[in-house]
Design an enzyme around this catalytic site. Structure first.
Site, PDB file in Angstrom:
ATOM      1  N   SER A 260       0.831  -1.261  -0.081  1.00 32.70           N
ATOM      2  CA  SER A 260       0.069  -0.024  -0.054  1.00 32.70           C
ATOM      3  C   SER A 260       0.864   1.350  -0.101  1.00 32.70           C
ATOM      4  O   SER A 260       2.173   1.254   0.669  1.00 32.70           O
ATOM      5  CB  SER A 260      -0.797   0.086   1.119  1.00 32.70           C
ATOM      6  OG  SER A 260      -1.665  -1.277   1.237  1.00 32.70           O
TER       7      SER A 260
HETATM    8  N1  SAH Z   1      -1.400  -4.038   3.538  1.00 35.60           N
HETATM    9  C1  SAH Z   1      -0.851  -4.822   2.439  1.00 35.60           C
HETATM   10  C2  SAH Z   1      -1.486  -4.684   1.084  1.00 35.60           C
HETATM   11  C3  SAH Z   1      -1.244  -5.838   0.368  1.00 35.60           C
HETATM   12  S1  SAH Z   1      -2.567  -5.793  -0.875  1.00 35.60           S
HETATM   13  C4  SAH Z   1       0.418  -4.032   2.401  1.00 35.60           C
HETATM   14  O1  SAH Z   1       0.651  -3.146   3.014  1.00 35.60           O
HETATM   15  O2  SAH Z   1       1.413  -4.771   1.657  1.00 35.60           O
HETATM   16  C5  SAH Z   1      -3.911  -6.663  -0.449  1.00 35.60           C
HETATM   17  C6  SAH Z   1      -3.564  -8.150   0.080  1.00 35.60           C
HETATM   18  O3  SAH Z   1      -4.945  -8.602   0.295  1.00 35.60           O
HETATM   19  C7  SAH Z   1      -2.909  -8.960  -0.990  1.00 35.60           C
HETATM   20  O4  SAH Z   1      -1.861  -9.503  -0.361  1.00 35.60           O
HETATM   21  C8  SAH Z   1      -4.027  -9.968  -1.405  1.00 35.60           C
HETATM   22  O5  SAH Z   1      -3.485 -11.493  -1.669  1.00 35.60           O
HETATM   23  C9  SAH Z   1      -4.909 -10.280   0.025  1.00 35.60           C
HETATM   24  N2  SAH Z   1      -6.100 -10.572  -0.027  1.00 35.60           N
HETATM   25  C10 SAH Z   1      -6.836 -10.354  -1.150  1.00 35.60           C
HETATM   26  N3  SAH Z   1      -8.160 -11.168  -0.770  1.00 35.60           N
HETATM   27  C11 SAH Z   1      -8.094 -11.712   0.491  1.00 35.60           C
HETATM   28  C12 SAH Z   1      -8.832 -12.497   1.113  1.00 35.60           C
HETATM   29  N4  SAH Z   1      -9.980 -12.759   0.842  1.00 35.60           N
HETATM   30  N5  SAH Z   1      -8.415 -12.809   2.362  1.00 35.60           N
HETATM   31  C13 SAH Z   1      -7.058 -12.366   2.818  1.00 35.60           C
HETATM   32  N6  SAH Z   1      -6.338 -11.881   1.925  1.00 35.60           N
HETATM   33  C14 SAH Z   1      -6.689 -11.317   0.664  1.00 35.60           C
END
Ligand code: SAH
Length: 223
Positions: free
Chosen positions: A70
């Site tokens: 993010s």
């Molecule tokens: N907060 C993270 C953002 C990652 S992007 C950071 O700062 O790096 C969003 C993440 O949500 C991805 O890794 C994706 O695999 C995960 N994601 C998507 N759908 C999901 C679900 N149903 N349960 C858990 N994780 C999920």
């Protein structure tokens, strides 16, 4: 981890931190504790070495598996929205990704539960944050739509992938004064939403337009 240790862990110069802190303020972040933390966190440790020179730009960056770390602004914004001094015990994060947002939550809340659906991201972030010395985080591989009942109720729930609707399990796992922030898909794009539990029910507030990767169903075990 405390903020001194975090600052010590980085190659981040004071000038770079001050620049990011200024930018966050300019974009409307008001909570000084959140600004301090986000600008102090060594974000380069959460991304691949090829992109390290961009770690302190206020942009999201790829972390593999079509996912992104993010943007510092959005991490600060979502953190500020769930920050309530009187109830910072237990937080649930959906979408561990790189573990960057998780690290910020870990410094503000007593306990963090974080769920990721992609096994290799879950494994990598768990190893990374453990090595960095974060101790109050419980890492779960699973589908965040279901939340994690065993650690509930949560003072705050933060979803870092865009949902098509508000998952009812998450609302069920919220404490009486709990709050949720999540990006929600609408007909004309995504909006960041805040829900706040009160005696007279949930209060919903639309915060702003956002762009997140989609929240998907089930677990992904392959590479
Ligand atoms: N907060 C993270 C953002 C990652 S992007 C950071 O700062 O790096 C969003 C993440 O949500 C991805 O890794 C994706 O695999 C995960 N994601 C998507 N759908 C999901 C679900 N149903 N349960 C858990 N994780 C999920």
């Amino acid at each position: 981890m405390n903020i001194k240790e975090v600052k010590g862990a980085g190659l981040t110069s004071e000038a770079v931190r001050i620049k990011l802190a200024h930018e966050l303020k300019k974009l409307g972040i008001k909570n000084n504790q959140v600004i301090d933390l986000v600008s102090a966190m060594p974000r380069h440790l959460f991304i691949d070495s090829a992109l390290m020179n961009r770690a302190y730009e206020n942009v999201s960056l790829p972390i593999g598996h079509k996912q992104t770390i993010s943007q510092p602004y959005i991490v600060a914004k979502m953190t500020e929205l769930i920050h309530e001094m009187t109830s910072m015990n237990n937080v649930l994060e959906i979408g561990t990704g790189s573990g960057y947002q998780t690290s910020i939550l870990s410094m503000l809340f007593k306990r963090v539960t974080t769920i990721e659906r992609i096994k290799s991201l879950h494994d990598k972030s768990k190893e990374r944050l453990t090595k960095l010395g974060f101790k109050n985080i419980s890492f779960k591989l699973g589908d965040g739509h279901l939340g994690h009942k065993n650690d509930a109720p949560y003072d705050a729930i933060i979803v870092t992938a865009a949902a098509s609707s508000i998952p009812s399990s998450l609302i069920d796992q919220l404490s009486p004064s709990g709050r949720v922030v999540l990006p929600l898909k609408m007909d004309d794009g995504q909006r960041l939403i805040k829900l706040k539990n009160t005696k007279s029910g949930l209060i919903k507030k639309i915060i702003e337009e956002v762009v997140f990767v989609p929240m998907l169903d089930g677990i992904q075990s392959d590479e």
